[in-house]
Design a protein around this motif. Structure first.
Motif, PDB file in Angstrom:
ATOM      1  N   GLY A 146     -29.393  14.017  67.553  1.00 23.67           N
ATOM      2  CA  GLY A 146     -28.074  14.403  67.079  1.00 23.67           C
ATOM      3  C   GLY A 146     -27.946  14.484  65.572  1.00 23.67           C
ATOM      4  O   GLY A 146     -26.829  14.531  65.047  1.00 23.67           O
ATOM      5  N   VAL A 147     -29.051  14.505  64.853  1.00 26.74           N
ATOM      6  CA  VAL A 147     -29.020  14.580  63.387  1.00 26.74           C
ATOM      7  C   VAL A 147     -29.128  16.039  62.952  1.00 26.74           C
ATOM      8  O   VAL A 147     -29.998  16.773  63.426  1.00 26.74           O
ATOM      9  CB  VAL A 147     -30.178  13.762  62.775  1.00 26.74           C
ATOM     10  N   GLY A 148     -28.248  16.459  62.046  1.00 26.43           N
ATOM     11  CA  GLY A 148     -28.327  17.812  61.506  1.00 26.43           C
ATOM     12  C   GLY A 148     -29.492  17.931  60.532  1.00 26.43           C
ATOM     13  O   GLY A 148     -29.729  17.046  59.710  1.00 26.43           O
ATOM     14  N   VAL A 149     -30.248  19.025  60.636  1.00 26.35           N
ATOM     15  CA  VAL A 149     -31.450  19.211  59.818  1.00 26.35           C
ATOM     16  C   VAL A 149     -31.393  20.559  59.112  1.00 26.35           C
ATOM     17  O   VAL A 149     -31.079  21.580  59.735  1.00 26.35           O
ATOM     18  CB  VAL A 149     -32.735  19.132  60.673  1.00 26.35           C
ATOM     19  N   GLN A 150     -31.699  20.548  57.819  1.00 31.34           N
ATOM     20  CA  GLN A 150     -31.874  21.767  57.034  1.00 31.34           C
ATOM     21  C   GLN A 150     -33.333  21.839  56.600  1.00 31.34           C
ATOM     22  O   GLN A 150     -33.875  20.853  56.083  1.00 31.34           O
ATOM     23  CB  GLN A 150     -30.971  21.750  55.801  1.00 31.34           C
ATOM     24  N   LEU A 151     -33.967  22.992  56.832  1.00 40.13           N
ATOM     25  CA  LEU A 151     -35.372  23.180  56.465  1.00 40.13           C
ATOM     26  C   LEU A 151     -35.472  24.054  55.224  1.00 40.13           C
ATOM     27  O   LEU A 151     -34.855  25.112  55.146  1.00 40.13           O
ATOM     28  CB  LEU A 151     -36.145  23.822  57.622  1.00 40.13           C
ATOM     29  N   VAL A 152     -36.263  23.610  54.259  1.00 36.02           N
ATOM     30  CA  VAL A 152     -36.428  24.293  52.985  1.00 36.02           C
ATOM     31  C   VAL A 152     -37.928  24.304  52.662  1.00 36.02           C
ATOM     32  O   VAL A 152     -38.627  23.319  52.936  1.00 36.02           O
ATOM     33  CB  VAL A 152     -35.646  23.540  51.874  1.00 36.02           C
ATOM     34  N   PRO A 153     -38.437  25.422  52.068  1.00 39.13           N
ATOM     35  CA  PRO A 153     -37.732  26.631  51.623  1.00 39.13           C
ATOM     36  C   PRO A 153     -37.607  27.651  52.739  1.00 39.13           C
ATOM     37  O   PRO A 153     -38.347  27.601  53.735  1.00 39.13           O
ATOM     38  CB  PRO A 153     -38.671  27.151  50.536  1.00 39.13           C
ATOM     39  N   ALA A 154     -36.682  28.576  52.577  1.00 36.21           N
ATOM     40  CA  ALA A 154     -36.571  29.686  53.524  1.00 36.21           C
ATOM     41  C   ALA A 154     -37.755  30.621  53.326  1.00 36.21           C
ATOM     42  O   ALA A 154     -38.166  30.891  52.194  1.00 36.21           O
ATOM     43  CB  ALA A 154     -35.257  30.429  53.304  1.00 36.21           C
ATOM     44  N   LEU A 155     -38.321  31.077  54.429  1.00 34.58           N
ATOM     45  CA  LEU A 155     -39.441  32.020  54.348  1.00 34.58           C
ATOM     46  C   LEU A 155     -38.924  33.409  54.012  1.00 34.58           C
ATOM     47  O   LEU A 155     -37.786  33.752  54.348  1.00 34.58           O
ATOM     48  CB  LEU A 155     -40.180  32.059  55.688  1.00 34.58           C
ATOM     49  N   PRO A 156     -39.729  34.225  53.339  1.00 37.00           N
ATOM     50  CA  PRO A 156     -39.302  35.614  53.104  1.00 37.00           C
ATOM     51  C   PRO A 156     -39.123  36.342  54.425  1.00 37.00           C
ATOM     52  O   PRO A 156     -39.853  36.081  55.398  1.00 37.00           O
ATOM     53  CB  PRO A 156     -40.458  36.202  52.279  1.00 37.00           C
ATOM     54  N   GLU A 157     -38.140  37.233  54.467  1.00 32.58           N
ATOM     55  CA  GLU A 157     -37.865  37.937  55.723  1.00 32.58           C
ATOM     56  C   GLU A 157     -39.013  38.856  56.114  1.00 32.58           C
ATOM     57  O   GLU A 157     -39.200  39.172  57.284  1.00 32.58           O
ATOM     58  CB  GLU A 157     -36.560  38.735  55.581  1.00 32.58           C
ATOM     59  N   GLU A 158     -39.791  39.276  55.134  1.00 32.28           N
ATOM     60  CA  GLU A 158     -40.978  40.093  55.406  1.00 32.28           C
ATOM     61  C   GLU A 158     -42.160  39.469  54.676  1.00 32.28           C
ATOM     62  O   GLU A 158     -42.038  38.979  53.557  1.00 32.28           O
ATOM     63  CB  GLU A 158     -40.772  41.539  54.945  1.00 32.28           C
ATOM     64  N   GLY A 159     -43.302  39.495  55.330  1.00 34.23           N
ATOM     65  CA  GLY A 159     -44.518  39.033  54.667  1.00 34.23           C
ATOM     66  C   GLY A 159     -44.810  37.555  54.816  1.00 34.23           C
ATOM     67  O   GLY A 159     -45.701  37.034  54.140  1.00 34.23           O
ATOM     68  N   SER A 160     -44.077  36.841  55.684  1.00 33.75           N
ATOM     69  CA  SER A 160     -44.397  35.423  55.893  1.00 33.75           C
ATOM     70  C   SER A 160     -45.683  35.323  56.712  1.00 33.75           C
ATOM     71  O   SER A 160     -46.006  36.216  57.503  1.00 33.75           O
ATOM     72  CB  SER A 160     -43.253  34.711  56.608  1.00 33.75           C
ATOM     73  N   PRO A 161     -46.449  34.253  56.533  1.00 29.96           N
ATOM     74  CA  PRO A 161     -47.745  34.138  57.214  1.00 29.96           C
ATOM     75  C   PRO A 161     -47.633  34.265  58.727  1.00 29.96           C
ATOM     76  O   PRO A 161     -46.807  33.599  59.366  1.00 29.96           O
ATOM     77  CB  PRO A 161     -48.224  32.742  56.799  1.00 29.96           C
ATOM     78  N   GLU A 162     -48.478  35.109  59.318  1.00 27.15           N
ATOM     79  CA  GLU A 162     -48.473  35.338  60.757  1.00 27.15           C
ATOM     80  C   GLU A 162     -48.831  34.074  61.532  1.00 27.15           C
ATOM     81  O   GLU A 162     -48.364  33.860  62.645  1.00 27.15           O
ATOM     82  CB  GLU A 162     -49.467  36.459  61.089  1.00 27.15           C
ATOM     83  N   LEU A 251     -32.866  23.832  47.072  1.00 21.34           N
ATOM     84  CA  LEU A 251     -32.669  22.492  47.619  1.00 21.34           C
ATOM     85  C   LEU A 251     -31.207  22.063  47.505  1.00 21.34           C
ATOM     86  O   LEU A 251     -30.641  21.471  48.429  1.00 21.34           O
ATOM     87  CB  LEU A 251     -33.561  21.493  46.887  1.00 21.34           C
ATOM     88  N   GLN A 252     -30.613  22.369  46.351  1.00 22.89           N
ATOM     89  CA  GLN A 252     -29.203  22.016  46.128  1.00 22.89           C
ATOM     90  C   GLN A 252     -28.311  22.712  47.151  1.00 22.89           C
ATOM     91  O   GLN A 252     -27.386  22.097  47.703  1.00 22.89           O
ATOM     92  CB  GLN A 252     -28.801  22.426  44.704  1.00 22.89           C
ATOM     93  N   GLN A 253     -28.593  23.962  47.437  1.00 23.23           N
ATOM     94  CA  GLN A 253     -27.813  24.696  48.432  1.00 23.23           C
ATOM     95  C   GLN A 253     -27.977  24.097  49.828  1.00 23.23           C
ATOM     96  O   GLN A 253     -27.019  24.041  50.608  1.00 23.23           O
ATOM     97  CB  GLN A 253     -28.236  26.171  48.446  1.00 23.23           C
ATOM     98  N   ALA A 254     -29.207  23.643  50.138  1.00 32.43           N
ATOM     99  CA  ALA A 254     -29.446  23.034  51.453  1.00 32.43           C
ATOM    100  C   ALA A 254     -28.638  21.746  51.608  1.00 32.43           C
ATOM    101  O   ALA A 254     -28.098  21.457  52.678  1.00 32.43           O
ATOM    102  CB  ALA A 254     -30.935  22.752  51.634  1.00 32.43           C
ATOM    103  N   VAL A 255     -28.536  20.960  50.524  1.00 38.51           N
ATOM    104  CA  VAL A 255     -27.740  19.736  50.565  1.00 38.51           C
ATOM    105  C   VAL A 255     -26.272  20.075  50.803  1.00 38.51           C
ATOM    106  O   VAL A 255     -25.593  19.449  51.631  1.00 38.51           O
ATOM    107  CB  VAL A 255     -27.910  18.936  49.256  1.00 38.51           C
ATOM    108  N   LEU A 256     -25.765  21.095  50.104  1.00 37.88           N
ATOM    109  CA  LEU A 256     -24.373  21.500  50.282  1.00 37.88           C
ATOM    110  C   LEU A 256     -24.127  21.984  51.705  1.00 37.88           C
ATOM    111  O   LEU A 256     -23.107  21.685  52.317  1.00 37.88           O
ATOM    112  CB  LEU A 256     -24.001  22.592  49.272  1.00 37.88           C
ATOM    113  N   GLN A 257     -25.082  22.741  52.245  1.00 37.29           N
ATOM    114  CA  GLN A 257     -24.964  23.229  53.623  1.00 37.29           C
ATOM    115  C   GLN A 257     -24.967  22.058  54.603  1.00 37.29           C
ATOM    116  O   GLN A 257     -24.236  22.050  55.594  1.00 37.29           O
ATOM    117  CB  GLN A 257     -26.117  24.180  53.944  1.00 37.29           C
TER     118      GLN A 257
END
Length: 543
Positions: A146-162, A251-257
């Motif tokens: 039941g713990v909320g989790v934010q994962l950082v960093p966001a991967l690029p929408e294109e070109g992330s490792p297969e 990271l700061q944005q993830a904390v705010l989210q």
């Protein structure tokens, strides 16, 4: 619902002894489980009660008779210890769903899991996979509690490792949002007001600075001024780039989210397990630890808020690759393990494993092999990958493939039972309230119940625990717990299944025992499925 867990049962038993310290322990030996579930050693009882009087039972307190063990075969139907009497279990053996779901109201703030390995080079190596897989698994465990989790960093929408997709790593993607440039600009402005930051002056006799350097920050003086402990003594001057500020802004944005998604998670509160909060855990390899400590301190300097003081570092040990002919990438590592798994499957199952329908099975077995290879060892210990010899096998009892094989055996058992019901060989499985669990007399049956089904919710809780804050910055998590639990469960289930014929002859006088066993193994199957879900591994229906 209402059946106590193992920890709650131990608390109740210890409470029955009054003000004495905790004496009761959970029995786990296969040889002894047919005789007792909990015991208090005689020596410990004599030490606490020299006169031999344990104390009478009372309202809400079970009666304890004599010195020695307590049998509680009625544990599934409720706490019912008795002095030396066996209580047959006729109801309540249904740990399938009520136990596996997280308790209502279990939410404890939020956690930001930061994995710097995903900011590194596009060509990931096996040592990068370890912290990524660990963070992915830890996120699933925390969410199950039941713990909320934010994962950082966001991967690029294109070109992330297969290879991340192939390993079923569930990681968010995106550009960071339109507010990220403004956050970076605000951090640049904050740098100009920081006492330990200074401009980078270039002139005759000075070293040429790397491109993109904004200023330099004196980390060592900041650590000394703040009295911080646990940081590398070699930390000194950091050359700050815009890329570093962008990472901190994300990271700061993830904390705010995290705070927006859970308004009760106030930044001034504490670490998980001590109340509602939003905390930051940097999941790093030992090679990245120094650089992440630099980023940690830079963030503390730019934003002296309470949440930056809650930063903790979960450090993974080295990943050693034996006899590599050349440096190997994560994608090559995956393909090598996939080829080895295919060859091992062909050796065991013959032409069947070459069928196209097995493509998905081989992929799942490969993911299981890699995840168990990376996660079944304590995160702070070294992992050694033998890529030259075929170390992947479908026969080894400590591999992901072995776990998936036993999960598939359970699926096959229930498929066979269902087909037999449709043919009229067996009647349908009755409701659990009508089953007679006193038919379960095998040691292996009580071992499965008491060592795996009942403790499973607490196994998940233990695996998701993050320690309370200490003076240092490193934390240790039990991220290997689920893999080890599944391996041991698979070994004990396999031993039981090889010895006991579950679907017996269709004689009515044998149905009670068969149905009780099916209900027990249905609960085992649900435990497999729930544990594998924390590893993003789907259960196999065939193998």
């Amino acid at each position: 619902e209402g059946r106590p867990g193992v920890a709650a049962t131990l608390r109740a038993l210890n409470g029955a002894l009054g003000p004495a310290g905790p004496l009761w322990v959970k029995e786990s030996g296969a040889r002894n489980l047919r005789h007792r579930d909990f015991l208090a050693p005689r020596a410990a009882l004599r030490a606490v009660f020299p006169g031999g009087q344990v104390g009478p039972g009372g309202a809400g307190r079970p009666r304890v008779v004599g010195w020695g063990c307590v049998m509680s075969r009625g544990l599934c139907g409720g706490l019912c210890p008795c002095g030396g009497e066996s209580v047959p279990v006729r109801r309540g053996l249904c740990p399938c769903r009520g136990v596996l779901a997280p308790a209502a109201g279990a939410r404890e703030g939020g956690v930001v899991l930061h994995c710097p390995a995903l900011r590194g080079p596009a060509a990931l190596r096996p040592r990068h996979l370890r912290p990524v897989l660990l963070a992915d698994h830890l996120a699933q465990l925390l969410r199950a509690q039941g713990v909320g989790v934010q994962l950082v960093p966001a991967l690029p929408e294109e070109g992330s490792p297969e290879v991340l997709r192939q390993l079923r790593i569930d990681w968010p993607s995106g550009s960071g949002g339109s507010s990220l440039p403004d956050a970076v600009s605000a951090m640049k402005a904050a740098l100009s007001r920081v006492p330990c930051a200074s401009a980078c002056e270039q002139g005759p006799g000075t070293a040429v600075l790397p491109k993109g350097v904004i200023c330099k920050v004196h980390l060592k003086s900041f650590v000394e001024q703040q009295g911080l402990v646990g940081y590398d003594p070699n930390l000194d001057v950091l050359l700050v780039t815009e890329g570093m500020l962008r990472s901190l802004a994300e990271l700061q944005q993830a904390v705010l989210q995290c705070l927006v998604s859970d308004p009760m998670a106030l930044p001034a509160s504490c670490f998980p397990g001590q109340g509602s909060c939003c905390s930051i855990v940097h999941v790093v390899s030992c090679e990245e630890e120094f650089q992440q400590q630099q980023m940690d301190l830079l963030w503390r300097i730019l934003d002296p808020g309470a949440h930056t003081a809650l930063q903790k570092h979960l450090v993974c040990g080295p990943v050693k690759v034996t006899n590599p002919s050349s440096p190997i990438g994560a994608d090559q590592y995956f393909q090598l393990r996939k080829r080895q798994m295919y060859e091992a499957s062909v050796m065991k199952y013959g032409e069947l494993a070459q069928d196209e329908a097995w493509t998905g099975v081989i992929d799942t077995l490969t993911v299981a092999a890699i995840r168990f290879e990376m996660l079944s060892t304590a995160h702070r210990s070294q992992i050694t990958l033998d890529l030259e010899n075929n170390s992947i096998s479908t026969k080894g009892t400590k591999s992901g493939a072995f776990v998936m094989y036993n999960c598939a055996r359970l699926a096959t058992l229930f498929d066979n039972f269902q087909r037999a019901v449709e043919r009229g060989t067996y009647p349908p499985l009755p409701p659990v309230s009508e089953l007679n669990f006193s038919c379960l007399r095998e040691e292996g049956e009580w071992l499965l119940l008491f060592n795996y089904l009942l403790p499973f919710p607490e196994v998940l809780q233990q695996a998701a625990q993050l320690p309370a804050p200490s003076k240092g910055i490193r934390i240790t998590a039990n991220t290997e717990t689920v893999c080890k639990f599944l391996i041991q469960l698979s070994m004990d289930f396999s031993s039981y299944y090889n010895r006991v014929h579950v679907l017996g002859e269709p004689f009515p006088h044998l149905f009670d025992q068969m149905f009780a066993r099916l209900q027990l193994l249905g609960a085992v199957r649900d435990v497999f499925h729930s544990a594998l879900a924390t590893l993003h591994l789907p259960p196999l229906s065939q193998i």
